[in-house]
Design an enzyme around this catalytic site. Structure first.
Site, mmCIF file in Angstrom:
data_model
loop_
_atom_site.group_PDB
_atom_site.id
_atom_site.type_symbol
_atom_site.label_atom_id
_atom_site.label_comp_id
_atom_site.label_asym_id
_atom_site.label_seq_id
_atom_site.Cartn_x
_atom_site.Cartn_y
_atom_site.Cartn_z
ATOM 1 N N HIS A 203 0.874 -1.182 0.000
ATOM 2 C CA HIS A 203 0.000 0.000 0.000
ATOM 3 C C HIS A 203 0.910 1.231 0.000
ATOM 4 O O HIS A 203 1.616 1.478 0.975
ATOM 5 C CB HIS A 203 -0.878 -0.044 1.248
ATOM 6 C CG HIS A 203 -1.766 1.154 1.443
ATOM 7 N ND1 HIS A 203 -3.140 1.053 1.424
ATOM 8 C CD2 HIS A 203 -1.498 2.465 1.689
ATOM 9 C CE1 HIS A 203 -3.673 2.252 1.657
ATOM 10 N NE2 HIS A 203 -2.683 3.112 1.818
ATOM 11 N N CYS A 236 -4.067 10.902 4.984
ATOM 12 C CA CYS A 236 -4.383 10.539 6.360
ATOM 13 C C CYS A 236 -4.535 11.795 7.199
ATOM 14 O O CYS A 236 -3.667 12.666 7.170
ATOM 15 C CB CYS A 236 -3.273 9.664 6.935
ATOM 16 S SG CYS A 236 -3.506 9.240 8.674
#
Length: 292
Positions: A203, A236
Protein backbone atom coordinates in the site's frame (compact mmCIF):
# COMPACT_ATOMS: atom_id res chain seq x y z
CA UNK A 1 -2.29 -11.73 -12.71
CA UNK A 2 -2.34 -8.55 -10.63
CA UNK A 3 -4.87 -8.23 -7.80
CA UNK A 4 -5.95 -4.68 -6.99
CA UNK A 5 -7.65 -3.70 -3.75
CA UNK A 6 -9.36 -0.41 -4.55
CA UNK A 7 -9.27 1.79 -1.44
CA UNK A 8 -10.77 4.93 -2.96
CA UNK A 9 -14.15 4.69 -1.20
CA UNK A 10 -12.34 4.51 2.16
CA UNK A 11 -8.77 5.82 2.18
CA UNK A 12 -9.48 7.95 -0.87
CA UNK A 13 -12.33 9.87 0.73
CA UNK A 14 -11.38 10.02 4.41
CA UNK A 15 -9.33 13.22 4.08
CA UNK A 16 -11.54 15.10 1.61
CA UNK A 17 -12.97 18.50 2.52
CA UNK A 18 -16.10 17.74 0.52
CA UNK A 19 -17.99 14.88 2.15
CA UNK A 20 -19.80 12.59 -0.25
CA UNK A 21 -23.28 11.39 0.62
CA UNK A 22 -24.11 7.76 1.25
CA UNK A 23 -25.64 7.56 -2.23
CA UNK A 24 -22.57 9.08 -3.88
CA UNK A 25 -20.33 6.60 -2.10
CA UNK A 26 -22.56 3.72 -3.21
CA UNK A 27 -22.40 4.97 -6.81
CA UNK A 28 -18.60 5.19 -6.63
CA UNK A 29 -18.36 1.59 -5.41
CA UNK A 30 -20.73 0.35 -8.10
CA UNK A 31 -18.84 2.21 -10.83
CA UNK A 32 -15.60 0.62 -9.62
CA UNK A 33 -17.20 -2.83 -9.67
CA UNK A 34 -18.42 -2.22 -13.23
CA UNK A 35 -14.86 -1.41 -14.33
CA UNK A 36 -13.72 -4.87 -13.28
CA UNK A 37 -12.30 -4.17 -9.81
CA UNK A 38 -12.60 -7.41 -7.82
CA UNK A 39 -11.84 -6.14 -4.32
CA UNK A 40 -12.96 -2.85 -2.78
CA UNK A 41 -12.29 -1.44 0.66
CA UNK A 42 -15.68 0.21 0.84
CA UNK A 43 -16.07 1.54 4.39
CA UNK A 44 -14.48 1.95 7.79
CA UNK A 45 -16.11 1.60 11.19
CA UNK A 46 -14.77 4.67 12.96
CA UNK A 47 -16.19 7.42 15.13
CA UNK A 48 -18.07 9.75 12.75
CA UNK A 49 -17.11 12.72 14.93
CA UNK A 50 -13.45 11.99 14.20
CA UNK A 51 -13.79 10.98 10.53
CA UNK A 52 -17.17 12.27 9.32
CA UNK A 53 -16.36 11.32 5.73
CA UNK A 54 -16.79 7.67 6.78
CA UNK A 55 -20.12 8.00 8.58
CA UNK A 56 -23.00 5.54 8.03
CA UNK A 57 -20.97 2.54 6.79
CA UNK A 58 -23.88 0.18 7.41
CA UNK A 59 -26.10 2.22 5.07
CA UNK A 60 -23.42 2.22 2.38
CA UNK A 61 -23.06 -1.56 2.56
CA UNK A 62 -26.80 -2.14 2.54
CA UNK A 63 -27.21 0.07 -0.52
CA UNK A 64 -24.60 -1.59 -2.75
CA UNK A 65 -25.95 -3.70 -5.60
CA UNK A 66 -23.47 -6.52 -5.03
CA UNK A 67 -21.78 -8.10 -8.01
CA UNK A 68 -20.77 -11.76 -8.16
CA UNK A 69 -17.05 -12.28 -7.68
CA UNK A 70 -16.41 -8.89 -6.07
CA UNK A 71 -15.04 -8.86 -2.52
CA UNK A 72 -16.18 -6.02 -0.27
CA UNK A 73 -13.89 -5.18 2.64
CA UNK A 74 -14.19 -2.83 5.60
CA UNK A 75 -11.60 -1.30 7.92
CA UNK A 76 -11.80 -1.87 11.67
CA UNK A 77 -9.68 -0.08 14.30
CA UNK A 78 -10.99 -1.48 17.59
CA UNK A 79 -13.33 -4.10 19.15
CA UNK A 80 -16.31 -1.75 19.02
CA UNK A 81 -15.78 -1.28 15.30
CA UNK A 82 -15.45 -5.04 14.88
CA UNK A 83 -18.82 -5.62 16.55
CA UNK A 84 -20.42 -3.29 14.03
CA UNK A 85 -18.57 -4.84 11.10
CA UNK A 86 -19.59 -8.38 12.02
CA UNK A 87 -23.24 -7.34 11.94
CA UNK A 88 -22.91 -6.53 8.22
CA UNK A 89 -22.41 -8.58 5.06
CA UNK A 90 -18.72 -7.69 4.69
CA UNK A 91 -16.62 -10.34 2.95
CA UNK A 92 -13.28 -9.38 4.52
CA UNK A 93 -12.24 -7.47 7.64
CA UNK A 94 -9.21 -5.18 7.45
CA UNK A 95 -7.32 -4.41 10.65
CA UNK A 96 -4.67 -1.73 10.85
CA UNK A 97 -2.07 -0.25 13.13
CA UNK A 98 1.07 1.83 12.69
CA UNK A 99 4.30 0.11 13.62
CA UNK A 100 5.58 3.47 14.88
CA UNK A 101 4.56 4.29 18.46
CA UNK A 102 4.48 8.04 17.80
CA UNK A 103 2.21 7.63 14.79
CA UNK A 104 -0.01 4.97 16.36
CA UNK A 105 -0.58 7.13 19.44
CA UNK A 106 -1.79 9.96 17.22
CA UNK A 107 -3.90 7.71 15.01
CA UNK A 108 -5.31 5.19 17.50
CA UNK A 109 -4.35 6.61 20.92
CA UNK A 110 -2.56 3.36 21.72
CA UNK A 111 1.03 2.17 21.80
CA UNK A 112 2.06 -0.34 19.16
CA UNK A 113 2.17 -3.04 21.84
CA UNK A 114 -1.41 -2.26 22.91
CA UNK A 115 -2.72 -2.21 19.34
CA UNK A 116 -0.87 -5.41 18.44
CA UNK A 117 -2.42 -7.31 21.36
CA UNK A 118 -5.88 -5.94 20.56
CA UNK A 119 -5.63 -6.88 16.88
CA UNK A 120 -4.36 -10.37 17.75
CA UNK A 121 -7.54 -10.89 19.79
CA UNK A 122 -9.73 -9.52 16.97
CA UNK A 123 -8.00 -11.78 14.42
CA UNK A 124 -8.80 -14.78 16.61
CA UNK A 125 -12.42 -13.64 16.84
CA UNK A 126 -12.96 -13.40 13.09
CA UNK A 127 -10.96 -16.57 12.41
CA UNK A 128 -13.25 -18.56 14.70
CA UNK A 129 -16.20 -17.21 12.71
CA UNK A 130 -14.58 -18.31 9.46
CA UNK A 131 -14.25 -14.80 8.06
CA UNK A 132 -10.99 -13.82 6.34
CA UNK A 133 -9.02 -10.80 7.45
CA UNK A 134 -6.05 -8.68 6.40
CA UNK A 135 -3.62 -7.02 8.82
CA UNK A 136 -2.29 -3.72 7.48
CA UNK A 137 0.97 -2.48 8.99
CA UNK A 138 1.15 1.28 8.55
CA UNK A 139 4.39 3.29 8.53
CA UNK A 140 6.20 0.06 7.62
CA UNK A 141 8.67 1.99 5.47
CA UNK A 142 9.20 5.00 7.73
CA UNK A 143 7.47 7.42 10.07
CA UNK A 144 7.29 11.22 9.79
CA UNK A 145 7.75 11.47 13.58
CA UNK A 146 10.21 8.66 14.38
CA UNK A 147 12.10 8.39 11.09
CA UNK A 148 13.32 5.00 9.89
CA UNK A 149 11.55 1.83 11.01
CA UNK A 150 13.41 -1.42 11.69
CA UNK A 151 12.62 -4.26 9.30
CA UNK A 152 12.85 -6.58 12.29
CA UNK A 153 10.02 -4.69 14.00
CA UNK A 154 7.80 -5.05 10.93
CA UNK A 155 8.52 -8.78 10.71
CA UNK A 156 7.99 -9.36 14.44
CA UNK A 157 4.53 -7.77 14.37
CA UNK A 158 3.67 -9.64 11.17
CA UNK A 159 4.62 -12.91 12.85
CA UNK A 160 2.31 -12.23 15.80
CA UNK A 161 -0.64 -11.62 13.47
CA UNK A 162 0.16 -14.72 11.41
CA UNK A 163 0.32 -16.86 14.55
CA UNK A 164 -3.07 -15.42 15.59
CA UNK A 165 -4.54 -16.77 12.35
CA UNK A 166 -4.16 -13.97 9.80
CA UNK A 167 -3.27 -15.21 6.32
CA UNK A 168 -2.87 -11.85 4.57
CA UNK A 169 -0.53 -9.01 5.49
CA UNK A 170 -0.27 -5.62 3.79
CA UNK A 171 2.76 -3.42 4.33
CA UNK A 172 1.72 0.22 4.07
CA UNK A 173 3.81 3.28 3.29
CA UNK A 174 1.41 5.60 5.10
CA UNK A 175 3.17 8.88 4.35
CA UNK A 176 5.08 8.10 1.15
CA UNK A 177 8.58 7.65 2.58
CA UNK A 178 9.47 4.41 0.76
CA UNK A 179 11.89 4.03 -2.11
CA UNK A 180 12.13 1.10 -4.57
CA UNK A 181 15.30 -0.42 -3.11
CA UNK A 182 13.81 -0.32 0.39
CA UNK A 183 10.67 -2.01 -0.93
CA UNK A 184 12.69 -4.79 -2.56
CA UNK A 185 14.70 -5.37 0.60
CA UNK A 186 11.70 -5.57 2.95
CA UNK A 187 9.62 -7.72 0.59
CA UNK A 188 12.56 -10.09 0.10
CA UNK A 189 13.00 -10.46 3.86
CA UNK A 190 9.26 -10.99 4.32
CA UNK A 191 9.13 -13.83 1.80
CA UNK A 192 12.33 -15.36 3.18
CA UNK A 193 10.74 -15.35 6.64
CA UNK A 194 7.18 -16.45 5.88
CA UNK A 195 7.36 -18.11 2.46
CA UNK A 196 6.50 -16.94 -1.03
CA UNK A 197 3.03 -18.52 -0.97
CA UNK A 198 1.92 -16.13 1.76
CA UNK A 199 -0.43 -13.36 0.55
CA UNK A 200 1.54 -10.14 0.90
CA UNK A 201 0.08 -6.84 -0.23
CA UNK A 202 1.61 -3.39 -0.60
CA UNK A 203 0.00 0.00 0.00
CA UNK A 204 1.79 3.12 -1.24
CA UNK A 205 1.19 6.85 -1.12
CA UNK A 206 2.64 9.19 -3.70
CA UNK A 207 3.85 11.94 -1.37
CA UNK A 208 7.32 12.08 -2.94
CA UNK A 209 6.36 10.90 -6.41
CA UNK A 210 7.68 7.35 -5.97
CA UNK A 211 4.39 5.49 -5.59
CA UNK A 212 4.29 3.79 -9.00
CA UNK A 213 8.04 3.05 -8.86
CA UNK A 214 7.49 1.33 -5.52
CA UNK A 215 4.64 -0.73 -7.00
CA UNK A 216 6.96 -1.93 -9.76
CA UNK A 217 9.70 -2.73 -7.24
CA UNK A 218 7.18 -4.80 -5.26
CA UNK A 219 6.07 -6.58 -8.44
CA UNK A 220 9.65 -7.44 -9.37
CA UNK A 221 10.12 -8.83 -5.85
CA UNK A 222 7.17 -11.19 -6.19
CA UNK A 223 4.18 -9.21 -4.86
CA UNK A 224 0.93 -9.49 -6.83
CA UNK A 225 -1.50 -7.74 -4.44
CA UNK A 226 -1.58 -3.93 -4.39
CA UNK A 227 -3.79 -1.29 -2.79
CA UNK A 228 -4.54 1.79 -4.88
CA UNK A 229 -7.07 4.58 -5.13
CA UNK A 230 -9.07 5.84 -8.09
CA UNK A 231 -7.88 9.26 -9.24
CA UNK A 232 -4.96 9.08 -6.80
CA UNK A 233 -7.24 10.24 -3.99
CA UNK A 234 -6.36 9.74 -0.35
CA UNK A 235 -4.40 10.92 2.62
CA UNK A 236 -4.38 10.54 6.36
CA UNK A 237 -5.85 13.11 8.79
CA UNK A 238 -3.01 12.31 11.22
CA UNK A 239 -0.11 12.37 8.75
CA UNK A 240 1.46 15.77 8.04
CA UNK A 241 1.61 16.59 4.30
CA UNK A 242 0.53 13.10 3.27
CA UNK A 243 -0.97 13.09 -0.21
CA UNK A 244 -2.99 10.54 -2.12
CA UNK A 245 -2.53 6.84 -2.68
CA UNK A 246 -0.85 5.51 -5.75
CA UNK A 247 -3.43 5.93 -8.51
CA UNK A 248 -5.38 2.86 -9.62
CA UNK A 249 -5.76 3.73 -13.28
CA UNK A 250 -2.08 4.72 -13.52
CA UNK A 251 -0.79 1.42 -12.17
CA UNK A 252 -3.33 -0.50 -14.28
CA UNK A 253 -1.97 1.34 -17.32
CA UNK A 254 1.60 0.47 -16.29
CA UNK A 255 0.81 -3.23 -15.98
CA UNK A 256 -1.22 -3.33 -19.21
CA UNK A 257 1.62 -1.56 -21.05
CA UNK A 258 3.92 -4.37 -19.91
CA UNK A 259 1.47 -7.05 -21.05
CA UNK A 260 0.48 -7.99 -17.49
CA UNK A 261 -3.21 -8.70 -16.95
CA UNK A 262 -5.37 -7.08 -14.26
CA UNK A 263 -8.89 -7.91 -15.45
CA UNK A 264 -9.77 -4.20 -15.26
CA UNK A 265 -11.27 -2.02 -18.00
CA UNK A 266 -8.90 0.96 -18.03
CA UNK A 267 -11.15 3.25 -20.06
CA UNK A 268 -14.09 2.66 -17.73
CA UNK A 269 -11.84 3.22 -14.70
CA UNK A 270 -10.65 6.56 -16.10
CA UNK A 271 -14.29 7.57 -16.62
CA UNK A 272 -14.95 6.79 -12.96
CA UNK A 273 -11.97 8.93 -11.93
CA UNK A 274 -13.36 11.83 -13.97
CA UNK A 275 -16.79 11.32 -12.39
CA UNK A 276 -15.23 11.38 -8.92
CA UNK A 277 -13.34 14.56 -9.76
CA UNK A 278 -16.67 16.24 -10.49
CA UNK A 279 -18.20 14.99 -7.24
CA UNK A 280 -15.28 16.27 -5.18
CA UNK A 281 -15.09 19.51 -7.17
CA UNK A 282 -11.31 19.57 -7.28
CA UNK A 283 -8.54 18.45 -9.60
CA UNK A 284 -7.39 14.91 -8.82
CA UNK A 285 -3.83 13.66 -9.06
CA UNK A 286 -4.18 10.78 -11.52
CA UNK A 287 -2.23 11.04 -14.77
CA UNK A 288 -4.22 8.85 -17.17
CA UNK A 289 -7.39 10.83 -16.50
CA UNK A 290 -5.63 13.99 -17.72
CA UNK A 291 -5.28 12.47 -21.19
CA UNK A 292 -9.05 12.52 -21.65
Amino acid sequence: MIHICEVGPRDGLQNEKRHLSVQQRIELIERLMDSGIKKIEAVSFVNPKVVPQMSHPEEVLEGINRKKGVVIAGLVLNPKGLERALDTELDVIHFTLAVSDAFNLKNARRTVEQSTAEIEDMIRTVTVQGKPCVAILGTAFGCPFEGSISEDRVLEISEKFIKAGCRSITLADTTGLANPLQVKNLVTRFFETFGENFELGLHFHNTRGLGISNVFAGYESGVRHFDSSVGGTGGCPFAPKAVGNVCTEDIVNMFHSMGIETGINLEQLVSTALWLERQLDRRLDGMMMKLK
